[in-house]
Design a protein around this motif. Structure first.
Motif, short mmCIF file in Angstrom:
data_model
loop_
_atom_site.label_atom_id
_atom_site.label_comp_id
_atom_site.label_asym_id
_atom_site.label_seq_id
_atom_site.Cartn_x
_atom_site.Cartn_y
_atom_site.Cartn_z
N VAL A 273 48.13 36.54 41.61
CA VAL A 273 47.07 36.29 40.65
C VAL A 273 47.39 34.97 39.97
O VAL A 273 48.53 34.73 39.59
N THR A 288 41.65 33.61 44.57
CA THR A 288 42.36 34.60 43.77
C THR A 288 41.81 34.55 42.36
O THR A 288 41.33 33.52 41.90
N PRO A 289 41.85 35.66 41.63
CA PRO A 289 41.29 35.69 40.28
C PRO A 289 42.12 34.87 39.31
O PRO A 289 43.32 34.68 39.50
N ILE A 379 34.11 40.47 37.65
CA ILE A 379 34.24 39.33 38.56
C ILE A 379 32.97 39.19 39.41
O ILE A 379 32.44 38.10 39.61
N ALA A 393 39.76 38.79 45.24
CA ALA A 393 40.34 38.94 43.91
C ALA A 393 40.99 40.31 43.73
O ALA A 393 41.99 40.45 43.04
#
Length: 559
Positions: A273, A288-289, A379, A393
């Motif tokens: 992350v 990726t978040p 998201i 994510a």
């Protein structure tokens, strides 16, 4: 130079099941081997609260050979002899599976009046075990869990030749599907609605504030609040969060960004992350978040505050982040790590202290699974329905993310409710299908005054780009060819315009068709899978004339 193969070392000192074969080829466990010198199996620290399991209570009850074989198999799992199984999984085999299975065998041996041996494990015995689980009054999903914790142990015994496994047919040792439609009976967690999410975020932020003061001792509750903040902003699962290591923060190529590295036990790999330092209003486009710097600062602060405790911690805890001194009667003052039980206690205390309630006025139900779904839907909302990036994510495939984590938005619910009301009205008035007029991608309930219609006298709606969002839109199996022709026409636009513009204006259309209209139609039985595949392939080869690329030069006409 190629990468060298690494061989896993195993403990070959684990005893085998001491046995011989009778004249019929059946396995007979040697009486002198039962019971073993130690009936206690130790797991060590793992993701569950179980540290050991004692088989002694089942020896001398008429099932000694089976008890002995099961104990040895558990020891082999722990020694990585037959396959790689997580310690927490082995603990579940014992506490959730074998405990119930051996209890049933004990009752069966008493009822039959003779000892049960490995040769007695067959389809009849398994059916009896399933019946025993059903009679305990637990839910079908709980029965399935208990059965699935028993079956791997027996399968391993069969693969080693200690019991006879029948693979197929009416006499198959294990029934093919003992719990049909059990997945439909599982009610998964739901994401927190916006108001409840905001209330929870405000409460946990306030509750964690004392952790920044060095004169306030670390407690399980404070660490639980800190973990909840990380969970809310990263969407990770419980075990990876609880087992965060001191080296979890790694450098990122971009300035003011850091990688948070978590270990996924079941997948045997890491999850990344990005913790971003700068706050921007841009959409999240990375694979990726990303979250704000305060989460990184929080993790670094906890690592710094728990550093003195690591010198006193046991070897298996020294790498953990969430360390504190126990205040309980047992082991008071000893350094321990945050556990799932302590986390649940912290959550309950937070809900009670801040009076967090749901829409019905009941105490708000909070757990890591619910925060993960909240993260997923947030998201998805921020990305305007980008399923692929949302799945990345979460660390899942788009199919898993769409099926298990994302819920239809309020607009989608209103659309389905509207369609249901119309269908009921048509069925009652015997005018089925009369409400909707044919359009190039399906059917419309109001071409003149629809949601995206021009609403001018004498004008009808040709805003076909927004049909999928319109509450007046409907599609039947007969419309699939037109729908998929439109689908491929939209994809063709990628070659005619800037990629960013296509992603902004058109990318949502194929996703809505695949992941909402077609998927929901299949689930409800409106479409047949074969018909969908035929229509898709036909549209690819021979598109509907309205959407043929040589007839229409620009989709903007219909926007």
């Amino acid at each position: 130079m190629g990468k060298r193969k690494v061989y896993v070392r195993t403990d070959v000192s684990i005893s085998q099941v001491e046995h011989s074969l009778d004249h019929q080829g059946c396995v007979i466990v040697l009486p002198e081997a039962i019971p073993p010198a130690s009936t206690l199996v130790t797991f060590g620290r793992n993701a569950t609260n179980h540290r050991s399991f004692d088989f002694s209570r089942w020896y001398g009850t008429g099932i000694d050979p089976i008890t002995y074989a099961c104990q040895r198999q558990i020891e082999r799992f722990l020694a990585v002899q037959d396959t790689t199984v997580e310690i927490s999984t082995v603990a579940s085999y014992c506490c959730n599976g074998l405990r119930h299975f051996l209890d049933y065998l004990q009752l069966r041996a008493t009822a039959l009046g003779h000892e049960l041996t490995l040769a007695d494990i067959d389809r009849e015995l398994i059916d009896g075990y399933l019946g025993q689980l059903a009679s305990q009054g637990v839910t079908t999903t709980s029965q399935k869990t208990l059965y699935n914790c028993t079956k791997p142990v027996l399968q391993a015994l069969g693969q080693r030749g200690l019991i006879v496994l029948v693979a197929a047919g009416d006499g198959a040792t294990f029934p093919r599907n003992p719990f049909p439609n059990s997945n439909r009976k599982v009610k998964g967690e739901t994401p927190l609605p916006k108001a409840q999410r905001q209330a929870f975020a405000a409460a946990v932020k306030q509750a964690v504030m004392p952790i920044w003061r060095d004169d306030v001792p670390l407690t399980g509750e404070l660490l639980a609040y800190a973990l909840l903040i990380v969970a809310l902003h990263t969407g990770r699962n419980t075990t990876p969060l609880l087992e965060i290591g001191c080296d979890c923060l790694r450098a990122h190529p971009k300035d003011n960004s850091t990688f948070l590295i978590l270990w996924k036990r079941r997948g045997h790999n890491t999850s990344k992350v990005i913790l971003r330092g700068e706050s921007t209003n841009e959409r999240i486009l990375e694979a990726t978040p990303t979250v704000k710097i305060n989460v990184e600062r929080l993790i670094r602060h906890v690592i710094a505050r728990t550093e003195p405790l690591r010198a006193e911690a046991t070897d298996d805890l020294q790498a953990h982040v969430w360390l504190y001194r126990s205040r309980g009667n047992k082991g008071k003052g000893q350094v321990t790590a945050l556990s799932d039980v302590a986390l649940q206690y912290g959550i309950q205390k937070l809900v009670n202290d801040y009076r967090l309630t749901d829409s019905d006025g009941q105490p708000l139900r909070i757990n890591i699974s619910r925060l993960r779904k909240t993260f997923a839907n947030r998201i998805f909302e921020l990305l305007d329905g980008d399923l692929a990036t949302t799945a990345i994510a979460l660390g899942n495939t788009p199919l898993v993310a769409g099926r298990n984590y994302l819920l239809p938005g309020e607009d989608a619910k209103r659309n389905w409710r509207f369609m249901g009301d119309v269908m009921i009205e048509e069925l009652l008035t015997h005018t089925i299908g009369a409400t909707y007029k044919t359009t190039p991608i399906g059917r419309c309930g109001d071409l003149v005054n629809g949601q995206y219609a021009p609403k001018r006298e004498g004008s009808i709606c040709i805003n076909f780009i927004n049909c999928l969002r319109c509450r007046h839109y409907a599609v039947t199996g007969n419309d699939l060819h037109k729908l998929f022709s439109f689908y491929f026409r939209v994809f063709a636009e990628r070659m005619r315009m800037d990629k960013r513009r296509w992603a902004r204006e058109y990318a949502h259309i194929p996703r809505l068709i695949d992941d909402y209209i077609v998927a929901e139609g299949l689930r409800r039985g409106v479409f047949k899978l074969a018909a969908v595949e035929v229509a898709r392939e036909r549209a690819r080869i021979e598109p509907h004339p309205f959407w043929a690329s040589d007839l229409l030069s620009d989709l903007e006409v219909f926007a």
